[in-house]
Design an enzyme around this catalytic site. Structure first.
Site, PDB file in Angstrom:
ATOM      1  N   ARG B  50       0.861  -1.186   0.000  1.00 15.04           N
ATOM      2  CA  ARG B  50       0.000   0.000   0.000  1.00 15.04           C
ATOM      3  C   ARG B  50       0.889   1.223   0.000  1.00 15.04           C
ATOM      4  NH1 ARG B  50      -3.940  -1.545   4.972  1.00 15.04           N
ATOM      5  NH2 ARG B  50      -2.878  -3.537   5.054  1.00 15.04           N
ATOM      6  N   ASP B  52       1.748   5.219  -0.184  1.00 14.79           N
ATOM      7  CA  ASP B  52       1.130   6.486   0.230  1.00 14.79           C
ATOM      8  C   ASP B  52       1.020   7.487  -0.916  1.00 14.79           C
ATOM      9  OD1 ASP B  52       0.531   6.292   2.911  1.00 14.79           O
ATOM     10  OD2 ASP B  52       2.601   6.666   3.530  1.00 14.79           O
ATOM     11  N   TYR B 111      11.850  -1.968  -1.739  1.00 11.38           N
ATOM     12  CA  TYR B 111      11.668  -0.556  -2.066  1.00 11.38           C
ATOM     13  C   TYR B 111      13.019   0.069  -2.389  1.00 11.38           C
ATOM     14  CZ  TYR B 111       6.908  -0.318  -0.035  1.00 11.38           C
ATOM     15  OH  TYR B 111       5.580  -0.480   0.238  1.00 11.38           O
ATOM     16  N   ARG B 198      10.469   5.549   4.776  1.00 12.52           N
ATOM     17  CA  ARG B 198      10.693   6.994   4.803  1.00 12.52           C
ATOM     18  C   ARG B 198      11.308   7.435   6.134  1.00 12.52           C
ATOM     19  NH1 ARG B 198       4.992   9.334   3.107  1.00 12.52           N
ATOM     20  NH2 ARG B 198       5.958  11.198   3.979  1.00 12.52           N
TER      21      ARG B 198
END
Lengths: 246, 246
Positions: B50, B52, B111, B198
């Site tokens: 999911r 952002d 990622y 992040r």
């Protein structure tokens, strides 16, 4: 008077090209206005190359003459601030000798043309590369491209609007390199004709898809006739990457 | 009924995130509508991860169940056509077993976080990378990052909105690699907490600029307290790059 050399990176998508145009925004106008807003005096920008509408630059070299004392770093920072939100960035700025001219002192220019060779549409690369959906043979493109190296009459690969005095140019290097779905064409010459890189890449793409042989490319070159051009690649994938000085 | 697995590339800038939201456009809504426009029946999209608002994907894996016969290639082509001009592309589409689930069958997620470390503003990379103007020490970042590898309680690096049952996750890999002005942080785990990547990158940037030592990073991890978080990096530089299945 101080002559400042600057290196510009820009996204060509919103501009009619580097040179000032009556009918739309240009990189030249944006940078001249940002310098004028900084120093309070009008300036004229000179550039190593003239990129077309939609063509990008990683490192375009330019200069402006400033009729007052100014610190190079402060000038760069202020111009970058005034340029916002235009997608142009000054990555280098330094005072140079008045003999140095961004265009006339430049003895070599390098471009890169990026093809994304895949079926899927582009997402963030849209306008930043040319998508070719048909599988391309990058090795065949590279081999054929070597016919273009050296001194030739490039009339076939020259736009009708080209202002160069002679269609004879010397291509120092052309390399076609694939990295997974990305095919990059690297070219270097002292100078290029208008649309020369895009026209060469367009014809090489015909070789890559098997529509043209290397001999067809050579025949097109030797025809010295714009009618022999197979295809002009779109501006999207073209980047000015280096200006060379003595 | 046929279950189709698809691989999506998307530019997260115009979306409120992958998941459907009441207050704005989402990747899920765009893809569901494109599939519905193609097959004439409503579908629900399930995704490996999911992302952002403003986060991108190079290769997000998703699936939809289609209640009629349809060719996978035709589905992909039609969905891509219907998606236009949204910056989402289906790069792969194939029928899979009904046991296969894009989210629940996924055993690994990767990622990449891209930092552009330079003074000059971003041009075409705006929104596609995080610009850090202060010089970063990528080697120091890489060394400090190794403290995060393994099984830990990542509460410090977890958003208040995280819905995971446990803050304990196992980070399989984190590598910080510099290539000229680009610093990429590569991470891999079975799964991540909300904002974990992040938050880790934000704290690593403090190490890179010399504001934090590697010990400070370790202390932040061991604090197991969101208040110990140094900085949460913006979504701009984050890309979902791979979903791994058995």
């Amino acid at each position: 008077m101080t002559r400042f050399a600057m290196t510009l990176e820009y996204d060509g998508r919103p501009f009619m090209g580097l040179q000032r145009q009556k009918h739309g925004p240009s990189v030249q106008q944006a940078v001249e206005e940002a310098v004028e807003a900084t120093i309070g005096l009008p300036v004229t920008l000179y550039a190593a190359g003239r990129t077309d509408a939609g063509v990008h630059a990683e490192a375009m070299r330019v200069h402006v003459d400033v009729e007052r004392d100014f610190d190079a770093f402060r000038l760069m920072e202020a111009v970058n601030a005034h340029l916002r939100p235009a997608p142009i960035a000054v990555s280098q700025c330094n005072a140079v000798d008045e003999e140095w001219h961004a265009r006339f002192s430049c003895i070599g220019r390098r471009y890169r043309y990026d093809i994304i060779n895949r079926r899927a549409p582009l997402t963030w690369q849209k306008g930043l590369a040319w998508r070719v959906a048909v599988e391309l043979d990058a090795e065949a493109m590279h081999e054929a491209a070597e016919y273009l190296v050296g001194q030739h009459d490039f009339t076939t690969f020259r736009s009708a609007h080209c202002q160069a005095q002679s269609p004879v140019k010397t291509l120092d290097r052309i390399d076609v390199v694939r990295q997974s779905e990305r095919i990059s064409v690297h070219v270097a010459a002292r100078s290029f004709l208008h649309h020369q890189v895009r026209s060469m890449v367009g014809c090489l793409s015909l070789v890559g898809r098997g529509q043209w042989s290397a001999d067809d490319l050579q025949a097109a070159l030797e025809a010295k006739d714009r009618q022999a051009l197979g295809l002009n690649a779109p501006p999207d994938g073209l980047y000015f990457v280096e200006a060379v000085y003595p």
